[in-house]
Scaffold this active site. Structure first.
Site, PDB file in Angstrom:
ATOM      1  N   GLU A 121      26.416   4.048  12.226  1.00 10.92           N
ATOM      2  CA  GLU A 121      26.550   2.856  13.049  1.00 10.92           C
ATOM      3  C   GLU A 121      27.990   2.435  13.298  1.00 10.92           C
ATOM      4  O   GLU A 121      28.289   1.867  14.345  1.00 10.92           O
ATOM      5  CB  GLU A 121      25.789   1.695  12.381  1.00 10.92           C
ATOM      6  CG  GLU A 121      24.287   1.862  12.336  1.00 10.92           C
ATOM      7  CD  GLU A 121      23.670   1.840  13.718  1.00 10.92           C
ATOM      8  OE1 GLU A 121      24.107   1.030  14.565  1.00 10.92           O
ATOM      9  OE2 GLU A 121      22.754   2.643  13.971  1.00 10.92           O
ATOM     10  N   SER A 126     -31.299 -11.569 -17.230  1.00 11.86           N
ATOM     11  CA  SER A 126     -31.291 -11.790 -18.683  1.00 11.86           C
ATOM     12  C   SER A 126     -29.933 -12.189 -19.231  1.00 11.86           C
ATOM     13  O   SER A 126     -29.830 -12.609 -20.386  1.00 11.86           O
ATOM     14  CB  SER A 126     -31.786 -10.532 -19.402  1.00 11.86           C
ATOM     15  OG  SER A 126     -33.149 -10.309 -19.112  1.00 11.86           O
TER      16      SER A 126
END
Length: 827
Positions: A92, A471
């Site tokens: 860059e 149960s």
């Protein structure tokens, strides 16, 4: 012939040119002065506060999720690896360390390229890009370029090069909702930037030029081409030597395509998100809030793995239901890879159940292509399974047939000795599972899995699924019974019973046990271990449904969700897994109520504490008690028997430790299956069922579906946890091998229940002659028209005269007298 300019003309030309230059300089200076006065202040970057998402972590700080429009992970510039910083600068702004904000070399290079090579090349330095990203638009205008240059010069005067680079590397957008290079590294490679190779760093450094059109997830070829340009620049600028350059060009790149946290906890993360946004509003998504949860990362990973394994194992026993979908593929295989990728685009992949598209299929072989592009050939035992061969027949029904273009699921067989093939054909499960695990003493959530897969269904079964407990509700009945004169050694009749419709809400009922022989008189302890339904019914008959509902409410179970009739005995009400975990924790911790909590601390982006959950005492205060300590202790001993010799005996045998407690649960037709249990430190509840409430199969139970998941999870959660013995509290004694409340040591508790027909069931108190419950009396039970040997129960008759009983110790106060709350038949 042109006349040669005179000396006076040259002088005039020079004056005019000089005037123009001076005018231009004056104009430029004026423009600089005017524009400089209009430049924004630099507070936004000198006091940089990046928009950071809401971050959620485990109690150890391991990230679970991020929420927000910008996925950003701020990192100081010194923590970025040199290879990434050098790749970025080489690509860059090679002169970044030397220029003062604008690069004359860059401007000249761009001008030459634009004029003579006829393609546009930018000349913006990294500093100019910072100026643009923070303060300006991206419009390609001379005025914006001029302002950008002036702003870059101003930034260079106020910030160091490292500060500028830090701003750039954390702020820039890099595709896939990732802002900054740390977020991009996690997104594309699934790892922090410090672990990047040169090839991977180059791939990321190439993204700023075109993050939307060249990200490696959706545009890999473009990203690869850009990466090679970056590597070349790294080589030209000396960042890479010849050998490293060649190696980087050849390195294969594995793109994950999305950020995935190291620990999967989507359901809990969503619970956290909702609470935080409710408290802080929409700003929570951008202020960098960090939420520390109570989750234990290793426990959460084990829970996720256990639930997925349990659900997949169940589905392996089911018939093949057909492909998920069918896509059109071209007749030719000339460009089949591209066609397959397009066909799979809208079908989410999965780490375990990999999505694939079929290209060829016959009864002996299926050829399919994965989303990754890999081609699989499934033969032999890879095509094993109920219904698979039927789906491969030429005349298979359309919704079942596996043909070209079918979308299927495949799974690796690694670690499964029953398969020789590397892959096998499978399918997406049509069943859900859930697990929640709490610290028994504090209620802190250690692990939570709300369903099989969050991407397919966001419905949280732990907190929102109201299911019949079956149960697994019985311990609350038995806990109430202990306070009403029934003790572990109480003998209760396990015999057929037929319930009149006036006692069941309008329907005649002949309850029974699943494939269990009737045992006649059986102790309360054995009845719970073997999950005897007929015993539970007789206990509830004795207590009354209102007594049981009110007692269960003390554990946090919603009374309005429980029936007002005898179906309550078999858990026909509704609970959530979170409620069950909270309730069972009271048995584990000695009788104290806990409030499940999962948010421990919230901090802002600067680390300031905004919220912190109160520190819990080592010993809960007595005002938190919901049941007596001795009740919790005796119930724990009963639940320990279930895990030792009863329906959950596999728990202790598999984990090889005696300090495990719990209860299985299975509803009618196995619509819901449960295991709720604990080790004194950790309480865990597992549920499995279908969202449409259809049966899981006649041979499935809580012990076959939920319990294996619980065992797999607890094996990990209890690693290195020493065996814990629960001390017996005051008020209970071991008498002839079982526990008995102090006041009943000399007699006075219910020794026999339901030995003779009647509603409520007949009661005999300890100390009365045993002959009163003679076998002749039991044999004289009248026959029921609908069920041989059943006792027909009618609405309760007037209470009979009080039975004689052996004198019992006088309680210290009326409220301490357990008999003051007994059913009318005993009183």
């Amino acid at each position: 012939m042109l006349k040669k300019p005179s000396r006076q003309q040259w002088i005039t030309l020079l004056w005019v040119s000089g005037f123009i230059v001076c005018a231009l300089l004056v104009a430029l200076i004026a423009a600089v002065v005017v524009v400089s006065e209009q430049l924004p202040e630099l507070d936004e970057i000198t006091h940089y506060q990046p928009r950071q998402p809401l971050e959620i972590v485990t109690r150890e700080g391991i990230e679970l999720a991020q929420f927000g429009p910008e996925r950003r992970r701020f990192l100081p510039v010194g923590e970025f690896p040199d290879v990434l910083k050098n790749a970025l600068i080489a690509t860059e702004d090679a002169d970044f360390r030397n220029h003062s904000g604008i690069s004359v070399k860059g401007i000249a290079r761009a001008a030459v390229s634009n004029l003579f090579h006829h393609h546009r090349q930018g000349a913006s330095t990294i500093t100019q890009q910072v100026a643009r990203n923070f303060f300006l638009s991206r419009k390609q205008t001379w005025s914006r370029k001029f302002s950008e240059a002036l702003l870059a010069l101003k930034i260079e005067r106020h910030l160091s090069k490292d500060q500028i680079l830090e701003l750039y590397m954390n702020q820039i957008y890099l595709g896939q909702h990732a802002y900054g290079f740390e977020a991009a590294s996690l997104t594309y490679f699934g790892k922090p930037s410090r672990q990047l190779t040169a090839a991977e760093a180059a791939m990321l450094a190439g993204l700023p030029k075109n993050p939307g059109g060249a990200d490696p997830t959706d545009h890999f070829e473009k990203a690869k081409a850009r990466q090679l340009v970056v590597l070349m620049r790294m080589h030209e600028t000396g960042v890479l030597n010849d050998a490293d350059y060649e190696a980087a060009k050849k390195q294969p790149l594995k793109i994950t395509g999305h950020w995935a946290p190291p620990v999967s906890a989507e359901y809990l993360a969503e619970m956290v998100r909702q609470q935080v946004v409710q408290r802080f509003g929409e700003a929570a998504y951008s202020q960098g809030l960090k939420v520390t949860t109570s989750l234990v990362s290793s426990d959460q990973a084990a829970a996720q793995a256990a639930v997925r394994k349990g659900v997949i194992d169940f589905d392996r026993r089911q018939a093949y239901r057909g492909p998920e979908d069918n896509e059109d593929l071209p007749d030719s295989d000339a460009d089949i890879d591209t066609a397959a990728a397009a066909a799979l685009h809208d079908h989410p992949d999965d780490d375990d159940l990999r999505v694939a598209v079929v290209t060829h299929a016959n009864p002996k072989e299926v050829v399919a292509i994965l989303a990754s592009g890999e081609t699989l050939r499934l033969t032999g035992d890879a095509l094993r399974g109920s219904g698979v061969q039927a789906a491969l027949r030429p005349k298979a029904p359309g919704d079942l047939a596996i043909t070209r273009g079918a979308i299927i699921r495949v799974m690796r067989t690694a670690g499964d000795p029953s398969y020789k093939s590397e892959w096998r054909l499978t399918q997406w499960p049509d069943v859900e599972g859930a697990l929640v695990s709490l610290d028994s003493n504090s209620g802190q959530v250690r692990a939570l899995v709300g369903g099989f897969d969050f991407s397919h269904s966001q419905f949280n079964h732990v907190t929102s699924a109201w299911r019949q407990p079956g149960s697994s509700f019985k311990p609350f009945i038995y806990s109430a019974a202990l306070e009403h004169g029934i003790q572990p050694a109480t003998q209760i009749m396990d015999a057929p019973i037929s319930i009149d419709d006036s006692l069941t809400g309008g329907r005649h009922w002949d309850p029974k046990d699943d494939d269990e022989p009737l045992m006649g008189p059986i102790s309360l302890r054995s009845a719970l271990a073997k999950s005897k339904n007929l015993v539970s019914i007789r206990v509830v008959q004795n207590l009354g449904t209102s007594v049981v509902k009110n007692w269960a409410a003390q554990f946090g179970l919603s009374p309005e969700k429980q029936p007002d009739n005898l179906t309550l005995s078999l858990g026909a009400g509704s609970v959530t897994p979170m409620q069950q975990a909270r309730a069972y924790a009271a048995f584990a911790n000695g009788g104290f109520g806990v409030t499940p909590r999962f948010i421990e601390k919230i901090t802002d982006a600067q680390g300031k504490v905004l919220f912190e959950a109160p520190k819990l005492p080592d010993t809960p205060p007595e005002d938190a008690r919901i049941i007596p300590a001795r009740n919790a202790f005796v119930m724990a001993s009963l639940l320990n028997e279930v895990a030792r010799s009863g329906t959950a005996a596999k728990a202790q045998s598999a984990l090889k430790r005696p300090d495990l407690y719990g209860k299985t649960g299975t509803t009618n037709d196995a619509v819901d299956t449960w295991f709720a249990g604990f080790q004194p430190r950790i309480t865990t509840v597992v549920w499995m069922g279908r969202d449409d409430n259809t049966s899981l199969g006649g041979r499935e139970f809580g012990a076959t579906l939920a319990l294996p998941i619980w065992i797999d999870y607890m094996r990990s959660a209890l690693k290195d946890v020493p065996v814990t013995t629960m001390p017996n509290p005051p008020g209970v004694q071991d008498v002839q091998g079982d526990w008995l409340y102090d006041e009943f040591v000399g007699g006075g508790y219910i020794s026999y229940l339901g030995m003779e027909p009647g509603n409520p069931p007949s009661v005999m108190v300890a100390g009365a002659p045993r002959e009163a419950a003679s076998q002749a009396a039991i044999d004289a039970t009248p026959m029921a028209p609908t069920s041989p040997n059943a006792t027909i129960l009618q609405p309760a008759p007037p209470a009979p005269p009080a039975q004689a009983a052996k004198p019992r110790p006088t309680p210290s106060s009326p409220s301490d007298d357990p008999f003051s709350r007994l059913a009318p038949a005993l009183r």
